[in-house]
Design a protein around this motif. Structure first.
Motif, PDB file in Angstrom:
ATOM      1  N   GLY A  22      18.508  61.977  -1.914  1.00 20.51           N
ATOM      2  CA  GLY A  22      19.354  62.751  -1.017  1.00 20.51           C
ATOM      3  C   GLY A  22      19.348  64.246  -1.285  1.00 20.51           C
ATOM      4  N   LEU A  23      20.530  64.836  -1.237  1.00 19.16           N
ATOM      5  CA  LEU A  23      20.655  66.279  -1.404  1.00 19.16           C
ATOM      6  C   LEU A  23      20.320  66.720  -2.819  1.00 19.16           C
ATOM      7  CD1 LEU A  23      23.871  67.035   0.690  1.00 19.16           C
ATOM      8  CD2 LEU A  23      21.474  67.064   1.394  1.00 19.16           C
ATOM      9  N   GLY A  24      20.580  65.860  -3.808  1.00 19.79           N
ATOM     10  CA  GLY A  24      20.198  66.199  -5.178  1.00 19.79           C
ATOM     11  C   GLY A  24      18.699  66.378  -5.309  1.00 19.79           C
ATOM     12  N   ARG A  25      17.955  65.507  -4.672  1.00 18.78           N
ATOM     13  CA  ARG A  25      16.491  65.605  -4.705  1.00 18.78           C
ATOM     14  C   ARG A  25      16.015  66.859  -3.972  1.00 18.78           C
ATOM     15  NH1 ARG A  25      13.029  60.152  -4.254  1.00 18.78           N
ATOM     16  NH2 ARG A  25      10.894  60.930  -4.444  1.00 18.78           N
ATOM     17  N   ALA A  26      16.665  67.197  -2.863  1.00 21.05           N
ATOM     18  CA  ALA A  26      16.311  68.412  -2.134  1.00 21.05           C
ATOM     19  C   ALA A  26      16.583  69.653  -2.977  1.00 21.05           C
ATOM     20  CB  ALA A  26      17.097  68.476  -0.826  1.00 21.05           C
ATOM     21  N   MET A  27      17.704  69.659  -3.690  1.00 27.36           N
ATOM     22  CA  MET A  27      17.995  70.787  -4.572  1.00 27.36           C
ATOM     23  C   MET A  27      16.982  70.865  -5.703  1.00 27.36           C
ATOM     24  SD  MET A  27      22.166  71.130  -4.723  1.00 27.36           S
ATOM     25  CE  MET A  27      22.619  69.399  -4.787  1.00 27.36           C
ATOM     26  N   ALA A  28      16.582  69.710  -6.219  1.00 24.01           N
ATOM     27  CA  ALA A  28      15.578  69.696  -7.280  1.00 24.01           C
ATOM     28  C   ALA A  28      14.264  70.305  -6.806  1.00 24.01           C
ATOM     29  CB  ALA A  28      15.360  68.265  -7.771  1.00 24.01           C
ATOM     30  N   HIS A  29      13.828  69.951  -5.605  1.00 20.79           N
ATOM     31  CA  HIS A  29      12.599  70.523  -5.049  1.00 20.79           C
ATOM     32  C   HIS A  29      12.692  72.044  -4.971  1.00 20.79           C
ATOM     33  CE1 HIS A  29       9.720  67.439  -3.753  1.00 20.79           C
ATOM     34  NE2 HIS A  29      10.757  66.637  -3.572  1.00 20.79           N
ATOM     35  N   ALA A  30      13.812  72.550  -4.481  1.00 20.05           N
ATOM     36  CA  ALA A  30      13.967  73.991  -4.319  1.00 20.05           C
ATOM     37  C   ALA A  30      14.010  74.698  -5.664  1.00 20.05           C
ATOM     38  CB  ALA A  30      15.234  74.284  -3.515  1.00 20.05           C
ATOM     39  N   LEU A  31      14.714  74.127  -6.631  1.00 15.89           N
ATOM     40  CA  LEU A  31      14.799  74.763  -7.946  1.00 15.89           C
ATOM     41  C   LEU A  31      13.445  74.779  -8.653  1.00 15.89           C
ATOM     42  CD1 LEU A  31      17.897  74.537  -7.408  1.00 15.89           C
ATOM     43  CD2 LEU A  31      18.158  74.124  -9.858  1.00 15.89           C
ATOM     44  N   VAL A  32      12.691  73.692  -8.517  1.00 15.32           N
ATOM     45  CA  VAL A  32      11.338  73.669  -9.094  1.00 15.32           C
ATOM     46  C   VAL A  32      10.468  74.739  -8.442  1.00 15.32           C
ATOM     47  CG1 VAL A  32       9.198  72.321  -9.196  1.00 15.32           C
ATOM     48  CG2 VAL A  32      11.360  71.289  -9.909  1.00 15.32           C
ATOM     49  N   ALA A  33      10.563  74.855  -7.115  1.00 10.10           N
ATOM     50  CA  ALA A  33       9.784  75.871  -6.401  1.00 10.10           C
ATOM     51  C   ALA A  33      10.143  77.277  -6.868  1.00 10.10           C
ATOM     52  CB  ALA A  33      10.009  75.746  -4.897  1.00 10.10           C
ATOM     53  N   ALA A  34      11.403  77.461  -7.298  1.00 11.89           N
ATOM     54  CA  ALA A  34      11.849  78.767  -7.784  1.00 11.89           C
ATOM     55  C   ALA A  34      11.521  78.991  -9.252  1.00 11.89           C
ATOM     56  CB  ALA A  34      13.353  78.923  -7.565  1.00 11.89           C
ATOM     57  N   GLY A  35      10.930  77.966  -9.904  1.00 12.94           N
ATOM     58  CA  GLY A  35      10.451  78.147 -11.270  1.00 12.94           C
ATOM     59  C   GLY A  35      11.233  77.452 -12.350  1.00 12.94           C
ATOM     60  N   ALA A  36      12.307  76.740 -12.011  1.00 12.89           N
ATOM     61  CA  ALA A  36      13.134  76.102 -13.029  1.00 12.89           C
ATOM     62  C   ALA A  36      12.509  74.814 -13.549  1.00 12.89           C
ATOM     63  CB  ALA A  36      14.521  75.795 -12.450  1.00 12.89           C
ATOM     64  N   GLN A  37      12.837  74.492 -14.791  1.00 13.39           N
ATOM     65  CA  GLN A  37      12.609  73.156 -15.328  1.00 13.39           C
ATOM     66  C   GLN A  37      13.805  72.318 -14.896  1.00 13.39           C
ATOM     67  OE1 GLN A  37      10.218  71.554 -17.693  1.00 13.39           O
ATOM     68  NE2 GLN A  37      11.392  69.818 -16.911  1.00 13.39           N
TER      69      GLN A  37
END
Length: 254
Positions: A22-37
């Motif tokens: 859900g939304l947690g997975r979508a946030m994970a995708h965006a944070l990874v794209a921004a460079g986060a672990q």
């Protein structure tokens, strides 16, 4: 600060509860794209493995039920040992059921509150000392439209999500002098597999949602993801103690 630096999360270690779906997975995708672990937290190992594989080498996971509040410290210690200090915490995990107060059993109410409120409290409490020691950190809560207005037959969920508003305000006042910003994001009606199925069987409800949303459409999961990136990034370094509606204007619609 350049545009790239303003929205970069390079060097950040983000723990996202309910991050496999859900939304947690979508946030994970965006944070990874921004460079986060990113470390995904959830109860089902198979979902976590699939999500982490999809996200790539910048993603890991930890199997944990945040309703087991006595184990919050163990989770944070495990994540630190494997990935480093948590610098971003996203309290996103939750459960939901549709019942009025007359239909809601006390055990059901307590279980939902343990997941949303007590679970978020204990996990936040566990990460704060490390953030204080380092003098920096970001904590984000996934609120809801029910944090702001009444929705029929979701009494327990509305109570829990309304509590997040107080948690954000209080924590922002207490923690920001120590370098920790605390904010929330409040998704409106977002197009997911679950919402599509629900609306397909209730066209009147779908039309009511669209009529109340000035943009006249549902949001996408990535809309929540990019809002989370902004709130946790240097671009929002003076944004503190707010809950950002990402709702197409629903809160101001008539």
């Amino acid at each position: 600060m350049s545009l790239a630096e303003a929205f970069s999360l390079e060097g950040e270690v983000a723990l996202i509860t309910g991050g496999a779906t859900g939304l947690g997975r979508a946030m994970a995708h965006a944070l990874v794209a921004a460079g986060a672990q990113v470390i995904l937290v959830g109860r089902r190992k198979e979902n976590l493995e699939a999500a982490a594989q999809e996200l790539g080498p910048k993603a890991g996971y930890a199997v944990h039920d945040i309703a087991e509040t006595s184990r919050a410290g163990e989770l944070v210690a495990d994540v630190k040992a494997r990935y480093g200090d948590v610098s971003i915490l996203i309290n996103n995990a939750g459960n939901h059921f549709k019942k009025s107060i007359e239909e809601t059993e006390e055990a059901e109410f307590r279980q939902l509150m343990d997941t949303h409120v007590t679970g978020a409290y204990t996990l936040t409490r566990a990460v704060v000392p490390g953030m204080v020691e380092r003098g920096r950190g970001n904590i984000l809560f996934t609120a809801s439209m029910t944090s702001f207005f009444g929705v029929p037959r979701v009494f327990a969920y509305t109570t829990a999500k309304s509590a997040y508003l107080g948690m954000v305000r209080s924590l922002a006042v207490d923690l920001s002098p120590k370098g920790i910003r605390v904010n929330g994001v409040a998704p409106g009606f977002i197009e997911t597999d679950i919402s599509r199925k629900a609306m397909a069987g209730d066209p009147a409800r779908k039309q009511k949602v669209l009529d109340r949303t000035p943009l006249g459409r549902f949001g996408l999961p990535e809309d929540i993801g990019w809002a989370a990136v902004y709130l946790c990034s240097p671009a929002a370094r003076f944004v503190n103690g707010v809950v950002l509606p990402v709702d197409g204007g629903m809160l101001v619609g008539f």
